[in-house]
Scaffold this active site. Sequence first.
Site, PDB file in Angstrom:
ATOM      1  CG  HIS A 136       4.713  -9.695 -40.208  1.00 31.94           C
ATOM      2  ND1 HIS A 136       4.450 -10.758 -41.047  1.00 31.94           N
ATOM      3  CD2 HIS A 136       3.936  -8.660 -40.645  1.00 31.94           C
ATOM      4  CE1 HIS A 136       3.565 -10.390 -41.961  1.00 31.94           C
ATOM      5  NE2 HIS A 136       3.236  -9.131 -41.739  1.00 31.94           N
ATOM      6  CB  CYS A 190       8.278 -15.400 -40.110  1.00 30.47           C
ATOM      7  SG  CYS A 190       6.965 -15.828 -41.270  1.00 30.47           S
TER       8      CYS A 190
END
EC number: 3.4.22.-
Length: 419
Positions: free
Chosen positions: A250, A298
């Site tokens: 992430h 991301c």
Amino acid sequence: MAARRTHERDPIYKIKGLAKDMLDGVFDDLVEKNVLNGDELLKIGESASFILNKAENLVENFLEKTDMAGKIFAGHIANSQEQLSLQFSNDEDDGPQKICTPSSPSESKRKVEDDEMEVNAGLAHESHLMLTAPHGLQSSEVQDTLKLCPRDQFCKIKTERAKEIYPVMEKEGRTRLALIICNKKFDYLFDRDNADTDILNMQELLENLGYSVVLKENLTAQEMETELMQFAGRPEHQSSDSTFLVFMSHGILEGICGVKHRNKKPDVLHDDTIFKIFNNSNCRSLRNKPKILIMQACRGRYNGTIWVSTNKGIATADTDEERVLSCKWNNSITKAHVETDFIAFKSSTPHNISWKVGKTGSLFISKLIDCFKKYCWCYHLEEIFRKVQHSFEVPGELTQMPTIERVSMTRYFYLFPGN
């Protein structure tokens, strides 16, 4: 004119009979299960009859020309029928078999693009250093495998373009290393299920390119920093010509999330930390050697923040008069850039997300690996990255645009797979 053979001896009539029996069974099942109605079945039946009749007429025309032509043509059809029969026989005996056909229209399209690429490899870019594989190599390559660079081309380019490309060491004695850090399990964020697909595919690619891969999983930001420092200090880099650093986790705009990340208490590995560990001051074994960062994560959706690199530590060195004078008068010291030979390729633009689709892994990693396999035998690294970007050019249901950032490479970097 050769006499026509009887129906019993002519392979065409045998094939027509087999085809008719097979199609009748298929159509009966389709109607029974309400897949086709009467009108649709009639249209399909007319089309099938047209094909069979035209095939018969074509063979008869050959037979009317010469008996030999008819034998040749009918023989090919008979052989095809025999192979078809054998295939069905094997399926019945052994159960379902995997048939070697393209798995999707996109895979077939990739094959066409592959062929076009091999023909037009030298026309892509004026600054591109061109390699053209011999025809034998092109025709013998298997789809979805890494294309290799011919040895003679490698030696020629390495010699003639020595001042334009990064030096590539010979296989013997070369100790290339690559690091993959993948965070899958998180304390506060959703787990990144099926990330193993990306790990396996990326590891396979790097190993095929000649890198020994170090894999680390599920780390905090501090643990990632520690692993990077240990990796930067590996003695193998002295006898290596480059390195890859791959991060899959992430992420937010500021960097890569560790496994303990949450909004109230961020756990983030910042880009500047990575670049600082591997810069020319702290990682001398990789000085003047390509350092490639691949980041699948991301990049957040926060407002009021921009993507920047700091110059901490550089300003003092450039403006400290005593230090500059010391460098000038001391022959044992040479002036060097703090940060060179880097390139970072990220899965999305700032503030935007990066997609991962089920068991197939992330879109970015999948496209990246595909382009490496197709093009790294003849394109330099930045051109390969642009190929990846081009594959995302038209927005689809899942939209993202990979970005090339913080480039300080002064030469072209060719991987020359197989050499």
